[in-house]
Design an enzyme around this catalytic site. Structure first.
Site, PDB file in Angstrom:
ATOM      1  N   THR A 180       0.874  -1.175   0.000  1.00 32.29           N
ATOM      2  CA  THR A 180       0.000   0.000   0.000  1.00 32.29           C
ATOM      3  C   THR A 180       0.906   1.217   0.000  1.00 32.29           C
ATOM      4  O   THR A 180       1.641   1.455   0.950  1.00 32.29           O
ATOM      5  CB  THR A 180      -0.934   0.007   1.216  1.00 32.29           C
ATOM      6  OG1 THR A 180      -1.771  -1.145   1.161  1.00 32.29           O
ATOM      7  CG2 THR A 180      -1.795   1.252   1.230  1.00 32.29           C
ATOM      8  N   LYS A 204      -7.223   1.373  -2.876  1.00 26.73           N
ATOM      9  CA  LYS A 204      -6.836   0.964  -1.526  1.00 26.73           C
ATOM     10  C   LYS A 204      -7.026   2.102  -0.541  1.00 26.73           C
ATOM     11  O   LYS A 204      -7.381   1.882   0.626  1.00 26.73           O
ATOM     12  CB  LYS A 204      -5.377   0.489  -1.515  1.00 26.73           C
ATOM     13  CG  LYS A 204      -4.888  -0.027  -0.149  1.00 26.73           C
ATOM     14  CD  LYS A 204      -5.708  -1.213   0.348  1.00 26.73           C
ATOM     15  CE  LYS A 204      -5.296  -1.641   1.760  1.00 26.73           C
ATOM     16  NZ  LYS A 204      -3.972  -2.266   1.829  1.00 26.73           N
ATOM     17  N   LYS A 230       0.564   4.898   8.333  1.00 29.61           N
ATOM     18  CA  LYS A 230       1.155   5.230   7.034  1.00 29.61           C
ATOM     19  C   LYS A 230       0.084   5.317   5.959  1.00 29.61           C
ATOM     20  O   LYS A 230       0.034   6.272   5.184  1.00 29.61           O
ATOM     21  CB  LYS A 230       2.205   4.177   6.673  1.00 29.61           C
ATOM     22  CG  LYS A 230       2.819   4.328   5.287  1.00 29.61           C
ATOM     23  CD  LYS A 230       2.189   3.395   4.249  1.00 29.61           C
ATOM     24  CE  LYS A 230       2.408   1.938   4.564  1.00 29.61           C
ATOM     25  NZ  LYS A 230       1.882   1.055   3.496  1.00 29.61           N
TER      26      LYS A 230
END
Length: 292
Positions: A100, A175, A243
């Site tokens: 990701t 995502k 993150k």
């Protein structure tokens, strides 16, 4: 190239990557391995994986290269530079970043790969350690349709909900949608469990009622039981979720979008990280609510 006879290079064998690589090996693929900490690959090496001392060496010997690393700066390091994948991979190699990461970085990799006659896809996943282990990940893909079709048999080993979302970067944007939805859902799951506890209910019994109704979600079914059991083991690290949410917030800001739910979730998770919980699973968010 017959995709079934491809040699797959796999970079990054953490919580997710280890299971993904193992499923490829179990499907009969020859898998070359590299990760910063070799000990994380020991189980795979014992099962027949082949260790490579560097990303460059792995890249030069693979037909398909999959990366599953931690942060965008790790992706950048692995793909670019003299010892990176793009400098050392052969022409007509397929490279698939399943980390990701940043949509903008995915586009940069795609464009640079194209100049070298290398085919790139961004293909982040969802489903956590359970989905990775069972080969049932959701895989969100960005890139060219013909490249997607060529490597789809590889995706089918690792996942079961596999969708080409659009051009390069589209997988990463999808995502981000996934992580935004999870971010606020996790707040609701935690509040529901703590509410049940304070009301004197059996939280496990409450779950039996609410997981099958309109409140149902993957997090409620799979992470709420871990919360109740006080199991903080990471299927997905808090530090990695921070993150992801940070990337999503940055991307949303660039598009002129306000995301108050995402901002709240990010602030709560950051407070947990400041308390030393960054290596716990995301379900540890319940500790914040229990401490209030």
């Amino acid at each position: 190239m017959d995709i079934k006879e491809a040699t797959i290079g796999f970079v990054g064998t953490g919580v997710m990557g280890q299971s993904m690589a193992k499923n490829l090996m179990d499907a009969g693929y020859s898998v070359l391995l590299h990760t910063r900490t070799k000990s994380k690959s020991e189980t795979l090496l014992e099962a027949g994986g082949i260790w490579k001392e560097s990303v460059a060496e792995l890249a030069s010997e693979s037909n398909i290269i999959i990366t599953m690393v931690g942060y965008p700066h790790d992706v950048e390091e692995v793909y670019f530079g003299e010892n990176g994948i793009l400098e050392n991979a052969r022409t007509y190699t397929y490279v698939i970043d399943m980390t990701t990461s940043s949509p903008a970085l995915a586009k940069e990799i795609y464009e640079e790969a194209l100049t070298r006659k290398i085919f790139a896809l961004d293909a982040p996943v969802s489903g956590g350690d359970i989905g990775a282990r069972n080969g049932k990940l959701a895989i969100m893909v960005g890139g060219d349709p013909e490249v997607f079709e060529a490597v789809n048999p590889i995706f089918e080993v690792m996942g079961e909900n596999i969708i080409l979302q659009g051009k390069a970067g589209a997988g990463q944007h999808t995502k981000m949608c996934n992580q935004i939805a999870i971010a606020t859902n996790m707040i609701g799951v935690c509040e529901a469990i703590v509410y049940a506890e304070k009301a004197g209910l059996d939280p496990s019994k409450v779950l039996e009622s609410i997981t099958t109704g309109a409140a149902g979600s993957w997090s409620l079914s799979n992470l709420a039981p871990r919360m109740i059991a006080e199991d903080d083991q990471p299927g997905f690290y808090i530090k990695h979720f921070i993150k992801d949410m940070s990337i999503a917030l940055e991307s949303a800001t660039e598009m002129g979008m306000t995301t108050p739910g995402l901002e709240l979730s990010l602030s709560l998770y950051k407070s947990l990280a400041e308390r030393g919980e960054e290596n716990c699973g995301t379900q540890a968010l319940i500790k914040w609510f229990q401490s209030q």
